[in-house]
Structure formats: C-alpha cells, structure tokens
Motif scaffolding. Structure first.
Motif, PDB file in Angstrom:
ATOM      1  N   LEU A   2      -9.424 -10.311 -31.643  1.00  0.00           N
ATOM      2  CA  LEU A   2      -9.411 -11.750 -31.400  1.00  0.00           C
ATOM      3  C   LEU A   2     -10.790 -12.402 -31.423  1.00  0.00           C
ATOM      4  CD1 LEU A   2      -6.783 -11.875 -28.518  1.00  0.00           C
ATOM      5  CD2 LEU A   2      -6.410 -12.397 -30.917  1.00  0.00           C
ATOM      6  N   GLY A   3     -11.666 -11.933 -32.251  1.00  0.00           N
ATOM      7  CA  GLY A   3     -12.968 -12.559 -32.400  1.00  0.00           C
ATOM      8  C   GLY A   3     -13.968 -12.245 -31.307  1.00  0.00           C
ATOM      9  N   TYR A   4     -13.770 -11.184 -30.563  1.00  0.00           N
ATOM     10  CA  TYR A   4     -14.693 -10.828 -29.489  1.00  0.00           C
ATOM     11  C   TYR A   4     -15.644  -9.700 -29.905  1.00  0.00           C
ATOM     12  CZ  TYR A   4     -11.893 -13.576 -26.283  1.00  0.00           C
ATOM     13  OH  TYR A   4     -11.239 -14.595 -25.654  1.00  0.00           O
ATOM     14  N   GLN A   5     -15.955  -9.592 -31.167  1.00  0.00           N
ATOM     15  CA  GLN A   5     -16.825  -8.519 -31.619  1.00  0.00           C
ATOM     16  C   GLN A   5     -18.260  -8.702 -31.130  1.00  0.00           C
ATOM     17  OE1 GLN A   5     -14.865 -10.311 -33.592  1.00  0.00           O
ATOM     18  NE2 GLN A   5     -13.700  -9.015 -34.952  1.00  0.00           N
ATOM     19  N   HIS A   6     -18.711  -9.933 -31.018  1.00  0.00           N
ATOM     20  CA  HIS A   6     -20.104 -10.192 -30.670  1.00  0.00           C
ATOM     21  C   HIS A   6     -20.265 -10.709 -29.243  1.00  0.00           C
ATOM     22  CE1 HIS A   6     -21.204  -9.478 -34.789  1.00  0.00           C
ATOM     23  NE2 HIS A   6     -20.290 -10.347 -35.189  1.00  0.00           N
ATOM     24  N   THR A   7     -19.242 -10.573 -28.437  1.00  0.00           N
ATOM     25  CA  THR A   7     -19.319 -11.021 -27.047  1.00  0.00           C
ATOM     26  C   THR A   7     -19.718  -9.850 -26.166  1.00  0.00           C
ATOM     27  OG1 THR A   7     -17.575 -12.615 -27.459  1.00  0.00           O
ATOM     28  CG2 THR A   7     -18.072 -12.126 -25.187  1.00  0.00           C
ATOM     29  N   TYR A   8     -20.701 -10.053 -25.358  1.00  0.00           N
ATOM     30  CA  TYR A   8     -21.215  -8.996 -24.507  1.00  0.00           C
ATOM     31  C   TYR A   8     -20.601  -9.096 -23.110  1.00  0.00           C
ATOM     32  CZ  TYR A   8     -24.546  -8.895 -28.295  1.00  0.00           C
ATOM     33  OH  TYR A   8     -25.107  -8.832 -29.532  1.00  0.00           O
ATOM     34  N   HIS A   9     -20.634  -8.001 -22.384  1.00  0.00           N
ATOM     35  CA  HIS A   9     -20.077  -7.981 -21.039  1.00  0.00           C
ATOM     36  C   HIS A   9     -20.854  -8.900 -20.099  1.00  0.00           C
ATOM     37  CE1 HIS A   9     -17.357  -4.816 -22.131  1.00  0.00           C
ATOM     38  NE2 HIS A   9     -18.364  -4.057 -22.536  1.00  0.00           N
ATOM     39  N   GLY A  10     -22.112  -9.071 -20.365  1.00  0.00           N
ATOM     40  CA  GLY A  10     -22.922  -9.958 -19.543  1.00  0.00           C
ATOM     41  C   GLY A  10     -22.472 -11.409 -19.623  1.00  0.00           C
ATOM     42  N   THR A  11     -21.851 -11.797 -20.741  1.00  0.00           N
ATOM     43  CA  THR A  11     -21.332 -13.154 -20.879  1.00  0.00           C
ATOM     44  C   THR A  11     -20.225 -13.406 -19.875  1.00  0.00           C
ATOM     45  OG1 THR A  11     -21.852 -13.105 -23.234  1.00  0.00           O
ATOM     46  CG2 THR A  11     -20.335 -14.798 -22.491  1.00  0.00           C
ATOM     47  N   PHE A  12     -19.326 -12.453 -19.730  1.00  0.00           N
ATOM     48  CA  PHE A  12     -18.240 -12.606 -18.775  1.00  0.00           C
ATOM     49  C   PHE A  12     -18.766 -12.577 -17.337  1.00  0.00           C
ATOM     50  CE2 PHE A  12     -16.052 -10.899 -22.522  1.00  0.00           C
ATOM     51  CZ  PHE A  12     -15.125 -11.921 -22.696  1.00  0.00           C
ATOM     52  N   ALA A  13     -19.795 -11.807 -17.098  1.00  0.00           N
ATOM     53  CA  ALA A  13     -20.422 -11.784 -15.773  1.00  0.00           C
ATOM     54  C   ALA A  13     -21.084 -13.129 -15.478  1.00  0.00           C
ATOM     55  CB  ALA A  13     -21.443 -10.657 -15.690  1.00  0.00           C
ATOM     56  N   LEU A  14     -21.686 -13.743 -16.480  1.00  0.00           N
ATOM     57  CA  LEU A  14     -22.309 -15.048 -16.310  1.00  0.00           C
ATOM     58  C   LEU A  14     -21.265 -16.117 -15.988  1.00  0.00           C
ATOM     59  CD1 LEU A  14     -24.941 -16.780 -16.584  1.00  0.00           C
ATOM     60  CD2 LEU A  14     -24.188 -17.207 -18.916  1.00  0.00           C
ATOM     61  N   ILE A  15     -20.133 -16.083 -16.672  1.00  0.00           N
ATOM     62  CA  ILE A  15     -19.060 -17.040 -16.411  1.00  0.00           C
ATOM     63  C   ILE A  15     -18.503 -16.839 -15.004  1.00  0.00           C
ATOM     64  CG2 ILE A  15     -16.788 -17.825 -17.163  1.00  0.00           C
ATOM     65  CD1 ILE A  15     -19.010 -18.567 -19.090  1.00  0.00           C
ATOM     66  N   GLY A  16     -18.342 -15.593 -14.579  1.00  0.00           N
ATOM     67  CA  GLY A  16     -17.872 -15.310 -13.223  1.00  0.00           C
ATOM     68  C   GLY A  16     -18.857 -15.782 -12.175  1.00  0.00           C
ATOM     69  N   ALA A  17     -20.138 -15.576 -12.423  1.00  0.00           N
ATOM     70  CA  ALA A  17     -21.159 -16.043 -11.486  1.00  0.00           C
ATOM     71  C   ALA A  17     -21.185 -17.569 -11.426  1.00  0.00           C
ATOM     72  CB  ALA A  17     -22.528 -15.507 -11.895  1.00  0.00           C
ATOM     73  N   ALA A  18     -20.961 -18.203 -12.567  1.00  0.00           N
ATOM     74  CA  ALA A  18     -20.918 -19.666 -12.586  1.00  0.00           C
ATOM     75  C   ALA A  18     -19.747 -20.187 -11.777  1.00  0.00           C
ATOM     76  CB  ALA A  18     -20.830 -20.167 -14.023  1.00  0.00           C
ATOM     77  N   SER A  19     -18.598 -19.542 -11.880  1.00  0.00           N
ATOM     78  CA  SER A  19     -17.451 -20.006 -11.098  1.00  0.00           C
ATOM     79  C   SER A  19     -17.669 -19.783  -9.609  1.00  0.00           C
ATOM     80  CB  SER A  19     -16.167 -19.316 -11.562  1.00  0.00           C
ATOM     81  OG  SER A  19     -16.208 -17.935 -11.277  1.00  0.00           O
TER      82      SER A  19
END
Length: 73
Positions: A2-19
């Motif tokens: 689903l187009g997540y080839q270039h998404t890093y785990h740190g991106t999801f951690a950043l979104i979680g920290a933002a929330s």
C-alpha cells in the motif's frame, strides 16, 4: 504494501508523539510547526496536522459528554 515502502518506523513514532503532546498541551498549529522544524521534513505537516485535529476533536467530545472539568472550554 500500500505504498509504505519508503515510510520509516520513526515516522509513526513522530505521529504518536504528536498526538500525545497535542492531548497534553492542546495546541495544534504551533506544535505542528515545532515538529516540522525539528525534523526538517515539510512532508510530515499534513499527517501531523490531521492527527492533532482528531486529537483535539476527541478531547472536546470527551469533555463535553462526560462533564469533565477542563480549562480548554
């Protein structure tokens, strides 16, 4: 995947920290700018802003329907 080839785990951690920070500090645009400036990635702006808007909406909804005392409203 689903187009997540270039998404890093740190991106999801950043979104979680933002929330989390959005729920604690309750600021949206300022927090978005701070996180974009600290990561130096302008492409994270829209996901962070959507996450913070949903977080603030849920805080308002929870406060209104549970009768919790809050300084936000």
């Amino acid at each position: 995947m689903l187009g997540y080839q270039h998404t890093y785990h740190g991106t999801f951690a950043l979104i979680g920290a933002a929330s989390f920070l959005g729920g604690v500090v309750r600021m949206t645009i300022s927090l978005t700018v701070i996180l974009i400036e600290s990561t130096n990635e302008i492409s994270y702006g829209l996901p962070i802003m959507i996450t913070l808007m949903v977080c603030i909406f849920l805080l308002i909804w929870y406060t209104y329907f549970t009768g919790a005392v809050s300084n936000f409203l």
